[in-house]
Design an enzyme around this catalytic site. Structure first.
Site, PDB file in Angstrom:
ATOM      1  N   LYS A  79      25.905  44.958  50.935  1.00 53.83           N
ATOM      2  CA  LYS A  79      25.360  44.292  49.975  1.00 53.83           C
ATOM      3  C   LYS A  79      25.804  43.256  49.498  1.00 53.83           C
ATOM      4  O   LYS A  79      27.131  43.160  49.328  1.00 53.83           O
ATOM      5  CB  LYS A  79      25.245  45.267  48.983  1.00 53.83           C
ATOM      6  CG  LYS A  79      24.288  46.593  49.054  1.00 53.83           C
ATOM      7  CD  LYS A  79      24.263  47.434  47.868  1.00 53.83           C
ATOM      8  CE  LYS A  79      23.162  48.685  48.282  1.00 53.83           C
ATOM      9  NZ  LYS A  79      23.252  49.665  47.125  1.00 53.83           N
ATOM     10  N   ARG A 115      48.040  55.960  52.977  1.00 53.17           N
ATOM     11  CA  ARG A 115      48.477  55.777  51.525  1.00 53.17           C
ATOM     12  C   ARG A 115      49.690  56.260  51.024  1.00 53.17           C
ATOM     13  O   ARG A 115      50.365  55.780  50.237  1.00 53.17           O
ATOM     14  CB  ARG A 115      47.142  55.795  50.473  1.00 53.17           C
ATOM     15  CG  ARG A 115      46.107  55.090  51.035  1.00 53.17           C
ATOM     16  CD  ARG A 115      44.861  55.457  50.144  1.00 53.17           C
ATOM     17  NE  ARG A 115      44.046  54.058  49.835  1.00 53.17           N
ATOM     18  CZ  ARG A 115      42.773  54.143  49.508  1.00 53.17           C
ATOM     19  NH1 ARG A 115      42.482  55.571  48.918  1.00 53.17           N
ATOM     20  NH2 ARG A 115      42.088  53.328  49.246  1.00 53.17           N
ATOM     21  N   GLY A 122      38.239  48.034  46.510  1.00 50.28           N
ATOM     22  CA  GLY A 122      37.770  47.600  45.383  1.00 50.28           C
ATOM     23  C   GLY A 122      38.662  46.788  44.652  1.00 50.28           C
ATOM     24  O   GLY A 122      38.231  45.463  44.133  1.00 50.28           O
ATOM     25  N   GLY A 132      37.758  49.893  53.277  1.00 53.05           N
ATOM     26  CA  GLY A 132      37.810  51.062  54.416  1.00 53.05           C
ATOM     27  C   GLY A 132      37.416  50.671  55.837  1.00 53.05           C
ATOM     28  O   GLY A 132      38.347  51.031  56.814  1.00 53.05           O
TER      29      GLY A 132
END
Length: 398
Positions: A199, A36, A378, A355
């Site tokens: 999920k 990053r 996200g 990730g």
């Protein structure tokens, strides 16, 4: 993109506030993965070349409402210094007299890294007074380059833009939006979406939105079992979200109605227990033993998915195919990484986010064969789910 970019700013001699995403892993005070930081260097170098003075802000981890030494950005300042090849000054706070005096004394091309903005609870509350204090550290110019935080309406991402003259996208933000934007508005076809992870609830909007724009969707990971159970398949003791079964049924019915290819695993590797050295067997989904748990996709599923990926011209992948952190159940995810890389080498555009998917790409050694590795799991999910990102919306329109 109809937002200002760095090219639209006159930064010479001015202090420029740059919000980056330096939320990197640390071990014993040392950065263990500098991806990053490296991704932000082109933006920082360009501002230096144009004669600007850099005031850099980021968050790190989830401190509990105040300073915690394990979340200090001090180790990051050392790594940044190494990567940009020039001195980086560090401020022990991100607002107040210390950063104000340090920012004012910056020479042209100077760099100041502020301490973790999340050491102040006002950051996540998008507090107005705190935002104004952050803005006081620059000369009216803000650059948003933290794509990984663009889905958060926080003070250093959104609030600060109300107190500066111009807010522009950094090079990394531009690159992220260019790749993701093309995938959702004008993809080369066939467009294949690969979704994994634990999920369904984390990815409902993405599944719904991508079903409107993709040509096929390949599902793996824990989320597959909610769909499989909704179809009446035996899933043993596999992870399932019982409160999402009706939703899975509805999405499956919609896919059939539209003749949309929503593919689920046909075989899988099951384990007796959820632990790395458990007993395993490879079985077809329809023959799942009652007391066993599905922990990775099986060889037939890998082959089916590989063929779909090989024919694709646009590929978006987010989420692992199994319990990737346990070597015994990492094969499905690693094979998908190789398949995506092979398709990219044959001319497909590939975007990987999240990730574990990114880790699989690096672990397989194929990161140089992926068109774009997203720094924001996200944020990319929300964007692909059709949501507007607050950190992008807050930038100045052209």
């Amino acid at each position: 993109m109809n937002k200002l970019t760095i090219d639209d700013l006159d930064v010479r001699g001015k202090r420029v506030f740059v919000r980056v995403d330096f939320n990197v892993p640390l071990k014993d005070g040392v950065v263990t993965d500098d991806t990053r930081i490296r991704e932000s260097v082109p933006t920082l170098r360009l501002i230096i070349q144009k004669g600007g003075r850099l005031v850099i802000a980021s968050h790190l981890g989830r401190p509990k409402g105040g300073p915690e030494s394990k979340y200090s950005l001090l180790p990051v300042s050392k790594k940044l210094e190494e990567l940009v090849g020039r001195p980086v000054r560090f401020s022990t706070d991100c607002v107040g007299p210390v950063p104000e005096s340090k920012s004012k004394s910056l020479a042209e091309g100077g760099i100041l890294l502020l301490e973790n903005v999340r050491f102040h609870p006002e950051e996540e509350k998008n507090d107005e007074a705190f935002s104004e204090q952050l803005a006081a550290l620059c000369d009216g110019l803000f650059v948003g380059d933290a794509f990984g935080s663009a889905h958060r309406a926080h003070a250093s991402v959104v609030g600060i833009t109300r107190f500066v003259k111009q807010s522009a996208a950094g090079l990394l933000m531009e690159k992220e939006l260019a790749y993701l934007g093309k995938a959702v508005t004008n993809p080369a076809r066939p467009f294949v979406a690969i979704l994994g992870g634990a999920k369904v609830s984390d990815k409902i909007e993405v599944v719904e939105n991508l079903m409107k724009i993709a040509d096929a969707m390949l599902i793996g990971g824990g989320m597959a079992y909610t769909f499989l159970k909704a179809e009446g398949q035996p899933i043993g003791k596999s992870l399932v979200e019982d409160d999402k079964l009706d939703l899975a049924k509805r999405l499956r019915a919609e896919a059939q109605e539209k003749k949309f290819a929503l593919l689920l695993p046909v075989d899988h590797i099951v384990g007796a227990e959820f632990k790395p050295d458990t007993a395993t067997q490879t079985v077809s989904v329809s023959a799942t033993p009652d007391a066993w748990k599905g922990l990775d996709i099986g060889p037939k599923t890998i082959e089916t998915y590989r063929q779909k990926i090989a024919a694709a011209k646009t590929i978006v992948w987010n989420g692992p195919m199994g319990v990737f952190e346990m070597p015994a159940f990492a094969k499905g995810t690693l094979e998908i990484a190789k398949a995506v890389a092979a398709a990219t080498s044959s001319g497909a555009i590939s975007i990987v986010g999240g990730g574990d998917s990114v880790a699989a790409v690096h672990q397989s050694g194929v990161e140089h064969h992926i068109s774009h590795i997203s720094t924001g799991g996200g944020a990319s999910l929300e964007f692909l789910g059709g949501r507007k990102l607050p950190g992008v919306e807050a930038l100045t329109d052209k």
